[in-house]
Design a protein around this motif. Structure first.
Motif, PDB file in Angstrom:
ATOM      1  N   UNK A 272       0.832  -1.202   0.000  1.00  0.00           N
ATOM      2  CA  UNK A 272       0.000   0.000   0.000  1.00  0.00           C
ATOM      3  C   UNK A 272       0.871   1.259   0.000  1.00  0.00           C
ATOM      4  N   UNK A 273       0.289   2.386  -0.356  1.00  0.00           N
ATOM      5  CA  UNK A 273       0.876   3.727  -0.384  1.00  0.00           C
ATOM      6  C   UNK A 273       1.752   3.970  -1.591  1.00  0.00           C
ATOM      7  N   UNK A 274       2.629   3.015  -1.965  1.00  0.00           N
ATOM      8  CA  UNK A 274       3.726   3.317  -2.879  1.00  0.00           C
ATOM      9  C   UNK A 274       3.498   2.720  -4.269  1.00  0.00           C
ATOM     10  N   UNK A 275       4.228   3.263  -5.228  1.00  0.00           N
ATOM     11  CA  UNK A 275       4.453   2.619  -6.518  1.00  0.00           C
ATOM     12  C   UNK A 275       5.921   2.187  -6.540  1.00  0.00           C
ATOM     13  N   UNK A 276       6.198   1.042  -7.153  1.00  0.00           N
ATOM     14  CA  UNK A 276       7.567   0.538  -7.127  1.00  0.00           C
ATOM     15  C   UNK A 276       7.990   0.045  -8.504  1.00  0.00           C
ATOM     16  N   UNK A 277       9.305  -0.084  -8.647  1.00  0.00           N
ATOM     17  CA  UNK A 277       9.887  -0.720  -9.821  1.00  0.00           C
ATOM     18  C   UNK A 277      10.363  -2.115  -9.426  1.00  0.00           C
ATOM     19  N   UNK A 278      10.121  -3.091 -10.287  1.00  0.00           N
ATOM     20  CA  UNK A 278      10.687  -4.415 -10.092  1.00  0.00           C
ATOM     21  C   UNK A 278      12.124  -4.376 -10.597  1.00  0.00           C
ATOM     22  N   UNK A 279      13.085  -4.472  -9.675  1.00  0.00           N
ATOM     23  CA  UNK A 279      14.498  -4.377 -10.030  1.00  0.00           C
ATOM     24  C   UNK A 279      15.029  -5.680 -10.600  1.00  0.00           C
ATOM     25  N   UNK A 280      14.637  -6.805  -9.992  1.00  0.00           N
ATOM     26  CA  UNK A 280      15.203  -8.085 -10.403  1.00  0.00           C
ATOM     27  C   UNK A 280      14.310  -9.208  -9.912  1.00  0.00           C
ATOM     28  N   UNK A 290      13.279  -9.767 -15.545  1.00  0.00           N
ATOM     29  CA  UNK A 290      12.001  -9.126 -15.255  1.00  0.00           C
ATOM     30  C   UNK A 290      11.148  -9.260 -16.507  1.00  0.00           C
ATOM     31  N   UNK A 291       9.929  -9.718 -16.348  1.00  0.00           N
ATOM     32  CA  UNK A 291       9.073  -9.916 -17.515  1.00  0.00           C
ATOM     33  C   UNK A 291       8.827  -8.593 -18.236  1.00  0.00           C
ATOM     34  N   UNK A 292       8.717  -8.663 -19.564  1.00  0.00           N
ATOM     35  CA  UNK A 292       8.511  -7.443 -20.354  1.00  0.00           C
ATOM     36  C   UNK A 292       7.260  -6.698 -19.902  1.00  0.00           C
ATOM     37  N   UNK A 293       6.191  -7.432 -19.595  1.00  0.00           N
ATOM     38  CA  UNK A 293       4.933  -6.765 -19.239  1.00  0.00           C
ATOM     39  C   UNK A 293       4.989  -6.110 -17.862  1.00  0.00           C
ATOM     40  N   UNK A 294       6.034  -6.392 -17.071  1.00  0.00           N
ATOM     41  CA  UNK A 294       6.168  -5.805 -15.735  1.00  0.00           C
ATOM     42  C   UNK A 294       7.024  -4.544 -15.720  1.00  0.00           C
ATOM     43  N   UNK A 295       7.513  -4.086 -16.853  1.00  0.00           N
ATOM     44  CA  UNK A 295       8.481  -2.995 -16.882  1.00  0.00           C
ATOM     45  C   UNK A 295       7.796  -1.627 -16.836  1.00  0.00           C
ATOM     46  N   UNK A 296       6.967  -1.465 -15.827  1.00  0.00           N
ATOM     47  CA  UNK A 296       6.277  -0.219 -15.571  1.00  0.00           C
ATOM     48  C   UNK A 296       6.048  -0.071 -14.079  1.00  0.00           C
ATOM     49  N   UNK A 297       5.533   1.073 -13.640  1.00  0.00           N
ATOM     50  CA  UNK A 297       5.313   1.286 -12.206  1.00  0.00           C
ATOM     51  C   UNK A 297       4.228   0.357 -11.672  1.00  0.00           C
ATOM     52  N   UNK A 305       6.292 -19.295  -7.661  1.00  0.00           N
ATOM     53  CA  UNK A 305       6.848 -20.421  -6.934  1.00  0.00           C
ATOM     54  C   UNK A 305       8.376 -20.381  -6.970  1.00  0.00           C
ATOM     55  N   UNK A 306       8.987 -20.456  -5.781  1.00  0.00           N
ATOM     56  CA  UNK A 306      10.451 -20.424  -5.643  1.00  0.00           C
ATOM     57  C   UNK A 306      11.055 -19.193  -6.302  1.00  0.00           C
ATOM     58  N   UNK A 307      10.367 -18.075  -6.203  1.00  0.00           N
ATOM     59  CA  UNK A 307      10.858 -16.824  -6.762  1.00  0.00           C
ATOM     60  C   UNK A 307      11.199 -15.828  -5.653  1.00  0.00           C
ATOM     61  N   UNK A 308      12.156 -14.985  -5.941  1.00  0.00           N
ATOM     62  CA  UNK A 308      12.492 -13.842  -5.100  1.00  0.00           C
ATOM     63  C   UNK A 308      12.495 -12.613  -5.991  1.00  0.00           C
ATOM     64  N   UNK A 309      11.799 -11.581  -5.551  1.00  0.00           N
ATOM     65  CA  UNK A 309      11.663 -10.360  -6.336  1.00  0.00           C
ATOM     66  C   UNK A 309      12.163  -9.195  -5.489  1.00  0.00           C
ATOM     67  N   UNK A 310      12.954  -8.319  -6.108  1.00  0.00           N
ATOM     68  CA  UNK A 310      13.437  -7.113  -5.430  1.00  0.00           C
ATOM     69  C   UNK A 310      12.746  -5.902  -6.049  1.00  0.00           C
TER      70      UNK A 310
END
Length: 371
Positions: A272-280, A290-297, A305-310
């Motif tokens: 909540x509150x924020x917009x973020x960028x998926x770094x990795x 990072x998936x092409x469709x995720x390259x936005x705010x 499953x078994x993923x880590x996102x920064x």
């Protein structure tokens, strides 16, 4: 609290469609060619009532796909570009969308994510769509003859309970030339006309050089409970809503690492509150793009499953001087599988000096008054 999934499943979900003048000047589809698609699944009894089954507090999965409340609809389209605003309003089901004409995949151009336009449009053949994520997608029907049928199919991401009725969402029937060719373009690049959201200007190298604070949050099923760093929302309740897992100052930029070490479920994480960028993103311990469709705010990220996102974000409200209040207060982060949220995969964080100002707390704040 504890009944969000039932309320949403019964229909308490909707969509805001937002514009601004810069976006409207780009020439992308508008008006009747800008179409909201609220997608969800449901299961019906023979009398038409909804069947709610949370499958042992793991998730609610229907056998019928609804688009704007209609099962498997058909939409007649003209030969031109359309803009579709996808909202996954399911309680627990994720999708992977692919548009096909016959046996051929139809390209889709993703132009916007949860928090607005992407810096650059991204052409994809399919995209993964978690609960509460929003994507704006342009499809060009210009080359198709009359009565061509294009079907929006679901490639069935793992760890959903699947049925034949969720393999397809809707279809489009092409009929007639465009009655208007205004706003029928997708610029390849628009950063000069629409500056990117601040979060999209971050780089992990620069943030680390600045020494920004980094935090890790582990989303784990433990002892039949959905936990974040071993805690649940019950810990917040027991603290009389004062316990917080993070306390960034107003204006701070931080990197949060969101980890899901299970192969048995996925978690769309909403901050909540924020917009973020998926770094990795890493998967099974290995770097993954990072998936092409995720390259936005974004404000929701699919942690598979078994993923880590920064992700990187600034803890601030709108720009200073615009008459907006400061963002001081307590905010939530939770899994948007609403059954997981209800049982109790949710935490809170504090921004600024919330606890020093009783006006920030809904328990002690003055009642709202008319302006």
């Amino acid at each position: 609290m504890h009944h969000t999934s039932q309320n949403a499943y019964n229909g308490l979900a909707g969509m805001y469609v937002l514009h601004d003048r810069r976006e409207q000047a780009l020439g992308i589809p508008q008006g009747r060619y800008d179409v909201p698609l609220i997608l969800r699944d449901a299961m019906f009894a023979t009398d038409g009532s909804l069947i709610y089954n949370d499958n042992g507090e793991s998730g609610v999965y229907g056998d019928v796909l609804l688009v704007n409340g209609v099962p498997w609809p058909e939409m007649v389209v003209e030969r031109r570009k359309y803009r579709f605003r996808f909202l996954n309003a399911s309680v627990s089901r994720s999708f992977e969308w692919r548009l096909v004409a016959g046996s051929s995949s139809v390209p889709m151009t993703v132009i916007g994510t949860d928090a607005g336009l992407m810096p650059r449009p991204q052409v994809v053949s399919s995209f993964r769509h978690g609960m509460a994520e929003r994507y704006e997608v342009v499809v060009d029907f210009a080359k198709y003859p009359d009565n061509t049928l294009l079907t929006l199919t679901n490639l069935l991401p793992k760890n959903n309970i699947d049925y034949d009725g969720v393999k397809q969402a809707m279809r489009f029937r092409v009929r007639g030339d465009a009655t208007s060719t205004e706003n029928n373009a997708v610029p390849a690049y628009w950063e000069d006309a629409v500056p990117p959201a601040e979060c999209m200007t971050f780089t992990e190298a620069a943030l680390r050089e600045q020494g920004v604070h980094e935090r890790e949050f582990k989303f784990i099923r433990k002892n039949s409970r959905w936990t974040i760093n071993g805690e649940t929302w019950e810990d917040v309740i027991d603290s009389e809503y004062t316990h917080c897992m993070a306390d960034p100052a107003e204006g701070d930029v931080e990197i949060w690492q969101l980890s899901n070490t299970s192969g048995g479920w996925f978690h769309p994480v909403h901050i909540h509150l924020v917009d973020f960028q998926i770094l990795s993103r890493t998967r099974d311990g290995l770097p993954a793009p990072v998936y092409a469709h995720e390259k936005g705010p974004k404000d929701v990220v699919y942690v598979g499953e078994n993923e880590t996102v920064r992700v990187a974000m600034r803890f601030a409200g709108p720009a200073a001087g615009e008459g907006w209040p400061t963002p001081h207060g307590r905010y939530m982060m939770h899994c948007h599988n609403l059954v997981h949220e209800d049982h109790d995969m949710m935490m809170q964080f504090k921004v600024g000096d919330h606890d020093d100002d009783p006006r920030c707390d809904p328990i002690t704040a003055d009642r709202a008054t008319a302006v």
